[in-house]
Design a protein around this motif. Structure first.
Motif, PDB file in Angstrom:
ATOM      1  N   ILE A 164       0.864  -1.182   0.000  1.00 46.89           N
ATOM      2  CA  ILE A 164       0.000   0.000   0.000  1.00 46.89           C
ATOM      3  C   ILE A 164       0.895   1.225   0.000  1.00 46.89           C
ATOM      4  CG2 ILE A 164      -0.326   0.152   2.525  1.00 46.89           C
ATOM      5  CD1 ILE A 164      -3.336   0.952   1.674  1.00 46.89           C
ATOM      6  N   HIS A 165       0.540   2.166  -0.852  1.00 47.70           N
ATOM      7  CA  HIS A 165       1.351   3.376  -0.985  1.00 47.70           C
ATOM      8  C   HIS A 165       0.452   4.598  -0.752  1.00 47.70           C
ATOM      9  CE1 HIS A 165       4.685   5.840  -2.281  1.00 47.70           C
ATOM     10  NE2 HIS A 165       3.801   6.557  -2.951  1.00 47.70           N
ATOM     11  N   PRO A 166       0.945   5.567   0.041  1.00 50.36           N
ATOM     12  CA  PRO A 166       0.078   6.700   0.407  1.00 50.36           C
ATOM     13  C   PRO A 166       0.035   7.810  -0.644  1.00 50.36           C
ATOM     14  CG  PRO A 166       2.139   6.844   1.599  1.00 50.36           C
ATOM     15  CD  PRO A 166       2.216   5.583   0.780  1.00 50.36           C
ATOM     16  N   SER A 167      -0.342   7.462  -1.852  1.00 47.67           N
ATOM     17  CA  SER A 167      -0.618   8.472  -2.893  1.00 47.67           C
ATOM     18  C   SER A 167      -1.422   7.795  -3.985  1.00 47.67           C
ATOM     19  CB  SER A 167       0.669   9.044  -3.502  1.00 47.67           C
ATOM     20  OG  SER A 167       1.230   8.132  -4.431  1.00 47.67           O
ATOM     21  N   LEU A 168      -1.911   8.602  -4.898  1.00 51.23           N
ATOM     22  CA  LEU A 168      -2.605   8.064  -6.070  1.00 51.23           C
ATOM     23  C   LEU A 168      -1.545   7.800  -7.137  1.00 51.23           C
ATOM     24  CD1 LEU A 168      -5.703  10.453  -6.140  1.00 51.23           C
ATOM     25  CD2 LEU A 168      -5.680   8.024  -5.530  1.00 51.23           C
ATOM     26  N   LEU A 169      -0.979   6.602  -7.109  1.00 52.22           N
ATOM     27  CA  LEU A 169       0.042   6.265  -8.102  1.00 52.22           C
ATOM     28  C   LEU A 169      -0.582   6.340  -9.496  1.00 52.22           C
ATOM     29  CD1 LEU A 169       1.770   3.279  -6.262  1.00 52.22           C
ATOM     30  CD2 LEU A 169       2.705   5.578  -6.645  1.00 52.22           C
ATOM     31  N   PRO A 170       0.150   6.727 -10.533  1.00 52.87           N
ATOM     32  CA  PRO A 170       1.602   6.913 -10.533  1.00 52.87           C
ATOM     33  C   PRO A 170       2.095   8.261 -10.000  1.00 52.87           C
ATOM     34  CG  PRO A 170       0.747   7.204 -12.739  1.00 52.87           C
ATOM     35  CD  PRO A 170      -0.419   6.812 -11.887  1.00 52.87           C
ATOM     36  N   ALA A 171       1.211   9.088  -9.434  1.00 56.79           N
ATOM     37  CA  ALA A 171       1.704  10.336  -8.845  1.00 56.79           C
ATOM     38  C   ALA A 171       2.374  10.056  -7.492  1.00 56.79           C
ATOM     39  CB  ALA A 171       0.542  11.303  -8.635  1.00 56.79           C
ATOM     40  N   PHE A 172       3.434  10.757  -7.226  1.00 58.20           N
ATOM     41  CA  PHE A 172       4.098  10.749  -5.913  1.00 58.20           C
ATOM     42  C   PHE A 172       4.524   9.367  -5.427  1.00 58.20           C
ATOM     43  CE2 PHE A 172       0.857  14.261  -5.739  1.00 58.20           C
ATOM     44  CZ  PHE A 172       1.737  15.280  -6.056  1.00 58.20           C
ATOM     45  N   GLY A 173       5.251   8.647  -6.263  1.00 57.26           N
ATOM     46  CA  GLY A 173       5.929   7.454  -5.762  1.00 57.26           C
ATOM     47  C   GLY A 173       7.005   7.895  -4.772  1.00 57.26           C
ATOM     48  N   ALA A 201      -7.024   6.859   6.965  1.00 59.80           N
ATOM     49  CA  ALA A 201      -8.357   6.280   7.225  1.00 59.80           C
ATOM     50  C   ALA A 201      -8.825   5.485   6.004  1.00 59.80           C
ATOM     51  CB  ALA A 201      -9.345   7.393   7.561  1.00 59.80           C
ATOM     52  N   GLU A 202      -8.520   5.981   4.830  1.00 64.07           N
ATOM     53  CA  GLU A 202      -8.897   5.263   3.604  1.00 64.07           C
ATOM     54  C   GLU A 202      -8.024   4.020   3.397  1.00 64.07           C
ATOM     55  OE1 GLU A 202     -11.511   5.868   1.288  1.00 64.07           O
ATOM     56  OE2 GLU A 202     -12.078   6.814   3.162  1.00 64.07           O
ATOM     57  N   GLU A 203      -6.755   4.124   3.753  1.00 60.62           N
ATOM     58  CA  GLU A 203      -5.875   2.950   3.660  1.00 60.62           C
ATOM     59  C   GLU A 203      -6.464   1.797   4.465  1.00 60.62           C
ATOM     60  OE1 GLU A 203      -1.622   3.473   4.202  1.00 60.62           O
ATOM     61  OE2 GLU A 203      -1.805   5.619   3.869  1.00 60.62           O
ATOM     62  N   HIS A 204      -6.944   2.139   5.667  1.00 61.67           N
ATOM     63  CA  HIS A 204      -7.477   1.096   6.556  1.00 61.67           C
ATOM     64  C   HIS A 204      -8.740   0.460   5.990  1.00 61.67           C
ATOM     65  CE1 HIS A 204      -5.260   3.182  10.113  1.00 61.67           C
ATOM     66  NE2 HIS A 204      -4.443   2.536   9.310  1.00 61.67           N
ATOM     67  N   ARG A 205      -9.404   1.151   5.089  1.00 58.85           N
ATOM     68  CA  ARG A 205     -10.599   0.604   4.444  1.00 58.85           C
ATOM     69  C   ARG A 205     -10.219  -0.245   3.220  1.00 58.85           C
ATOM     70  NH1 ARG A 205     -13.756   2.067   0.328  1.00 58.85           N
ATOM     71  NH2 ARG A 205     -12.588   3.964  -0.112  1.00 58.85           N
ATOM     72  N   ILE A 206      -9.314   0.296   2.382  1.00 62.84           N
ATOM     73  CA  ILE A 206      -9.072  -0.407   1.100  1.00 62.84           C
ATOM     74  C   ILE A 206      -8.088  -1.560   1.216  1.00 62.84           C
ATOM     75  CG2 ILE A 206      -9.729   1.545  -0.347  1.00 62.84           C
ATOM     76  CD1 ILE A 206      -6.738   2.029  -0.931  1.00 62.84           C
ATOM     77  N   TYR A 207      -7.204  -1.533   2.222  1.00 66.81           N
ATOM     78  CA  TYR A 207      -6.217  -2.629   2.251  1.00 66.81           C
ATOM     79  C   TYR A 207      -6.879  -3.963   2.621  1.00 66.81           C
ATOM     80  CZ  TYR A 207      -1.245  -3.795   1.642  1.00 66.81           C
ATOM     81  OH  TYR A 207      -0.056  -4.282   1.166  1.00 66.81           O
ATOM     82  N   PRO A 208      -7.699  -3.996   3.689  1.00 69.91           N
ATOM     83  CA  PRO A 208      -8.402  -5.264   3.973  1.00 69.91           C
ATOM     84  C   PRO A 208      -9.285  -5.693   2.793  1.00 69.91           C
ATOM     85  CG  PRO A 208      -8.572  -3.771   5.847  1.00 69.91           C
ATOM     86  CD  PRO A 208      -7.967  -2.983   4.728  1.00 69.91           C
ATOM     87  N   GLN A 209      -9.910  -4.714   2.154  1.00 69.89           N
ATOM     88  CA  GLN A 209     -10.766  -5.015   0.993  1.00 69.89           C
ATOM     89  C   GLN A 209      -9.959  -5.699  -0.113  1.00 69.89           C
ATOM     90  OE1 GLN A 209     -13.610  -5.726  -0.537  1.00 69.89           O
ATOM     91  NE2 GLN A 209     -14.483  -3.795   0.168  1.00 69.89           N
ATOM     92  N   ALA A 210      -8.811  -5.136  -0.434  1.00 73.09           N
ATOM     93  CA  ALA A 210      -7.975  -5.699  -1.507  1.00 73.09           C
ATOM     94  C   ALA A 210      -7.497  -7.108  -1.139  1.00 73.09           C
ATOM     95  CB  ALA A 210      -6.777  -4.786  -1.762  1.00 73.09           C
ATOM     96  N   VAL A 211      -7.111  -7.297   0.118  1.00 67.57           N
ATOM     97  CA  VAL A 211      -6.635  -8.620   0.545  1.00 67.57           C
ATOM     98  C   VAL A 211      -7.778  -9.634   0.442  1.00 67.57           C
ATOM     99  CG1 VAL A 211      -5.733  -9.961   2.497  1.00 67.57           C
ATOM    100  CG2 VAL A 211      -4.808  -7.675   2.015  1.00 67.57           C
ATOM    101  N   ARG A 212      -8.966  -9.228   0.829  1.00 65.80           N
ATOM    102  CA  ARG A 212     -10.136 -10.119   0.712  1.00 65.80           C
ATOM    103  C   ARG A 212     -10.372 -10.508  -0.744  1.00 65.80           C
ATOM    104  NH1 ARG A 212     -15.124  -9.168   4.483  1.00 65.80           N
ATOM    105  NH2 ARG A 212     -14.122  -9.340   6.499  1.00 65.80           N
TER     106      ARG A 212
END
Ligand code: GAR
Length: 207
Positions: free
Chosen positions: A105-114, A169-180
């Motif tokens: 998980i990366h804290p930006s909207l890739l490909p912006a701000f790698g 807060a959004e990371e905590h929502r989308i990371y479990p979702q993606a793993v599922r």
């Protein structure tokens, strides 16, 4: 039952979000840190998840650290390896070894701000939206197939900390979702792209 290994370097709040969410069909086999002091280790241990430290400072170079790390990971025969705030650049050999089963998980909207300091750079650039990206890891840093992204607004007087908190807060929502999704077999890799397949309906139809 599938096996997941999570790698952390510090706070481990994304790891915690995944553990708390629960992943149907999988167990968190281990949480491994490259830093002995990583705060997240205590949460995992309290949940009876195996924890381990592979301290990068104990190895003379990246290759030997990555080899030791891979050995620790592979003892758990993972179907998926999840980088959750794991702040080490990994060698191409390591990444290839886990091709198709290593996500970040990366804290930006890739490909912006790698790379680092994404929130500060987003504020400096004056972007109006920012966010987080879950992606498969490929040898090129922050460039692999994107599984899911979350967008947040950048507000006029945002500080770096405020923006970081909104993204987290959004990371905590989308990371479990993606793993599922991945554990459920709903993510198909097609070259540089990852496609999320619709969930099967209980009656066998696909919506
Ligand atoms: C998260 O914001 C994650 O996106 C970021 O580090 C933080 C870790 O927080 N990862 C990267 O910057 C990777 N390049 P956590 O330890 O509380 O999950």
């Amino acid at each position: 039952m599938k096996s997941i290994v999570i790698l952390i370097s510090g706070r481990g709040s994304n790891m915690e979000a995944i553990v708390r969410a629960g992943i149907p069909g999988a167990r968190i086999a281990a949480v491994i840190s490259n830093r002995p002091g990583a705060e997240g280790l205590a949460f995992a241990a309290a949940r009876d998840i195996a924890t381990e430290v592979v301290d990068h400072t104990a190895y003379p170079d990246r290759e030997r650290f990555d080899a030791a790390l891979a050995e620790a990971i592979d003892r758990h025969t993972p179907d998926l390896v999840v980088l959750a705030g794991f702040m080490r650049v990994l060698t191409a050999d390591f990444v290839r070894h886990y091709a198709g089963r290593l996500i970040n998980i990366h804290p930006s909207l890739l490909p912006a701000f790698g790379g680092l300091h994404t929130h500060r750079r987003a504020l400096e650039a004056g972007v109006r939206v920012h966010g987080a990206t879950v992606h498969y890891v490929t040898p090129e840093l922050d460039c692999g197939p994107i599984v899911v992204q979350a967008v947040v607004p950048v507000l006029p007087d945002d500080t770096e900390a405020e923006l970081a908190a909104r993204v987290l807060a959004e990371e905590h929502r989308i990371y479990p979702q993606a793993v599922r999704w991945i554990i459920a077999g709903r993510v198909r890799l097609d070259g540089a792209r990852a496609e999320v397949l619709a969930a099967p309906e209980p009656n066998g139809f696909v919506n």
